[in-house]
Design an enzyme around this catalytic site. Structure first.
Site, short mmCIF file in Angstrom:
data_model
loop_
_atom_site.label_atom_id
_atom_site.label_comp_id
_atom_site.label_asym_id
_atom_site.label_seq_id
_atom_site.Cartn_x
_atom_site.Cartn_y
_atom_site.Cartn_z
N CYS A 74 5.11 10.23 -62.24
CA CYS A 74 5.00 8.78 -62.35
C CYS A 74 4.62 8.38 -63.78
O CYS A 74 3.62 8.86 -64.31
CB CYS A 74 3.93 8.29 -61.37
SG CYS A 74 3.56 6.54 -61.54
N CYS B 50 0.91 6.68 -63.63
CA CYS B 50 -0.35 7.42 -63.42
C CYS B 50 -0.21 8.93 -63.54
O CYS B 50 -1.21 9.64 -63.52
CB CYS B 50 -0.93 7.06 -62.05
SG CYS B 50 -0.07 7.87 -60.66
N CYS C 203 5.78 6.22 -56.28
CA CYS C 203 4.66 7.12 -56.53
C CYS C 203 3.70 7.02 -55.35
O CYS C 203 3.22 5.93 -55.03
CB CYS C 203 3.94 6.73 -57.82
SG CYS C 203 2.41 7.69 -58.10
N CYS D 126 -0.14 5.86 -56.90
CA CYS D 126 -0.55 4.54 -57.43
C CYS D 126 0.29 3.38 -56.90
O CYS D 126 0.01 2.22 -57.18
CB CYS D 126 -0.51 4.54 -58.97
SG CYS D 126 1.15 4.44 -59.66
N ASP E 142 17.39 21.61 -82.19
CA ASP E 142 16.88 22.42 -81.08
C ASP E 142 17.93 22.44 -79.96
O ASP E 142 18.27 21.40 -79.40
CB ASP E 142 15.58 21.78 -80.59
CG ASP E 142 14.92 22.57 -79.47
OD1 ASP E 142 15.60 23.40 -78.84
OD2 ASP E 142 13.72 22.33 -79.22
#
Length: 412
Positions: free
Chosen positions: A201, A204, A217, A220, A338
Site C-alpha cells: 500500500c 501505509c 489495503c 488502512c 542497469d
C-alpha cells in the site's frame, strides 16, 4: 488562458528565435531534431519562457511510465476537433523539449504535452494546465529513476490542490495515491497488466488485497475509487453508461486503455467520445512504433518495450508462433545502464517463437532467455538476424536506444 493574445516580451521573442536557430543548425548538422538543444538555449535566455508560451493555451499534461507518447498523440488528434493543437509529438518530454515544441505553435488553442514523470510537478507549476492525465507508474531506468513509491509521492505533493482536472487510472494504486491530493479527479478504469510495483500500500505499506479487478489495503482502508469512465472490451463506457466503440489502427489492449483515458480528457474540453474516438483512428504509428517496414524482403514490425510493464504488454500483441521474434536490448544513458530488469520479464511467453537476440547487451539477454528455457540464437546485427528468418513478417522488439538504432538501419 486561451484567447488572451498578449504578445511575448522582446526577451521571450529573442529566446524563441535563438532556440529555433540553434535547433535548425543542429538538424543541418545531422544531430537529430534539435528540439532539446534549441529549448535549452531558449530557456537560458528566458528562464520563464515555458510559462509565457503556455499562457495563451489550454494545456493538457500527460505523464506515465508507459504509453505517454501514444496517449499524447491520441489526445492531440481528438482535440483537433475543437481547434489547432501544438504538441511535443516526438517525445522530447523534459522542459527544454517541451519549450521548443510550444515555441512552434503560435496559432494553437491547445497544448498537449507529454511530460517525463520526474518533471511533472515543475512543468505543471510553469504551464498552469487545465487537465493532467496520469496513466501508470512502474519501474524504469533503474540506475537513476527514483523507485516508484517516491515518484508517486512527488506527484502527490506537486499536484496537491492543483486547479487542473486530473484524469487518472483507478486501476494503478500508485496513480490513485498520487492523484488523491487533487480536488478534481476523473477516475478511468483503464486496467493494469503489470502489478509487480504495487503489492504494498502506498499509503501505509500494508499488503494490498487484489480480488479480481479490485484492490484495497486491508490495513488502512486505501482502496480503488469508483470509475466514471471505463475500458470494457472494445468499447469506452462514458459517465452516462453509453458504450462507444474503439476503432484504432494501433494494436493491443494497452492502446485501447490509452484511448479510454484520451476520450475522458477530450470530454473535459467538450469533445464528445464519438468524435474523439473517430479522430483517434487516424493514428497509424507513433514515432515509428508499430510501423511495418520492408527490409531484406521481409516485413518487420517495430515494437518499443522499455521496461517489464512494456514488455508484458508487447508480448500480448505479437503474432502467434511460429512468427519469428528479434529482441534488441541496449543499456546506454537514455535506457538506464542497469539491465537487472530483464529478470522481471516473463520470457516464457515467447515459447514456440524462433528468437534472435541482438543489441549492445545481447549476452545479458541471452543468459536471461537461457534461464527461461527458451531456444534462441545470438546474432551480430539486425541484418544477420533477419537473414536467418523465413520470408514473411518478423516481430522486432527493442528498448529505447536499440529502437532508434533499428529505425536508422531500416531507413524509417
Amino acid at each position: 488562458m486561451a484567447g488572451n493574445s498578449d504578445p511575448l516580451s522582446p526577451r521571450a521573442k529573442l529566446a524563441v528565435t535563438a532556440g529555433k536557430a540553434v535547433a535548425a543548425a543542429s538538424r543541418a548538422a545531422g544531430r537529430g531534431s534539435g528540439s532539446v538543444i534549441g529549448g535549452r538555449v531558449a530557456l537560458r535566455l528566458d528562464p520563464d519562457l515555458l510559462g509565457r508560451l503556455a499562457q495563451n493555451l489550454d494545456v493538457v499534461l500527460v505523464s506515465a511510465t508507459n504509453g505517454k507518447t501514444t496517449t499524447t498523440r491520441l489526445i492531440a488528434e481528438a482535440l483537433r476537433a475543437a481547434g489547432p493543437v501544438v504538441s511535443n509529438a516526438l517525445g522530447a518530454n523534459m522542459p527544454a523539449g517541451i519549450t521548443s515544441a510550444l515555441a512552434g505553435g503560435s496559432e494553437a488553442k491547445f497544448g498537449v504535452i507529454e511530460v517525463d514523470e520526474k518533471y511533472l510537478a515543475g512543468v505543471a507549476r510553469d504551464t498552469d494546465p487545465k487537465c493532467i492525465a496520469l496513466l501508470n507508474l512502474s519501474r524504469d531506468q533503474l540506475d537513476r529513476a527514483a523507485e516508484t513509491r517516491m515518484l508517486a509521492e512527488n506527484w502527490r505533493e506537486g499536484l496537491a490542490g492543483t486547479k487542473a482536472v486530473v484524469v487518472a487510472n483507478c486501476d494503478d494504486p500508485l496513480v490513485v495515491w498520487a492523484a488523491s491530493s487533487s480536488p478534481n479527479v476523473i477516475w478511468v478504469a483503464a486496467g493494469q497488466m503489470w502489478k509487480d510495483d504495487a503489492w504494498s500500500c502506498p499509503s501505509c505499506g500494508g499488503v494490498m488485497q487484489r480480488p479480481g479487478d479490485d484492490w484495497f489495503c486491508g490495513e488502512c482502508g486505501f482502496r480503488r475509487p469508483t470509475p466514471t469512465w471505463a475500458l470494457s472490451g472494445d468499447h469506452v463506457l462514458d459517465p452516462h453508461g453509453s458504450a462507444w466503440p474503439i476503432h484504432l489502427q494501433l494494436p493491443g489492449r494497452a492502446n485501447k486503455a490509452n484511448a479510454a483515458s484520451s476520450a475522458a480528457v477530450a470530454a473535459v474540453f467538450g469533445v464528445p467520445p464519438q468524435v474523439a474516438l473517430e479522430r483517434m483512428y487516424q493514428v497509424q504509428a507513433v514515432a515509428g512504433r508499430y510501423d511495418v517496414v520492408q527490409f531484406e524482403n521481409r516485413d518487420l514490425r517495430l515494437l518499443l518495450a522499455k521496461n517489464p510493464a512494456g514488455w508484458l504488454e508487447t508480448f500480448s500483441l505479437i503474432d502467434p508462433p511460429p512468427a519469428p521474434v528479434i529482441l534488441s536490448v541496449n543499456a546506454r544513458g537514455a535506457d538506464g545502464t542497469d539491465t537487472s530488469w530483464l529478470w522481471d520479464v516473463d520470457y516464457t511467453r515467447l515459447t514456440g517463437h524462433p528468437i534472435f537476440v541482438i543489441g549492445d547487451r545481447k549476452l545479458d539477454l541471452a543468459v536471461r532467455l537461457e534461464v527461461a528455457g527458451q531456444h534462441f540464437q545470438v546474432c551480430d546485427n539486425l541484418d544477420q538476424a533477419v537473414q536467418m528468418c523465413p520470408p514473411g513478417r518478423i516481430e522486432v522488439i527493442a528498448n529505447y536506444t536499440a529502437f532508434q538504432d533499428l529505425r536508422r538501419r531500416v531507413g524509417n
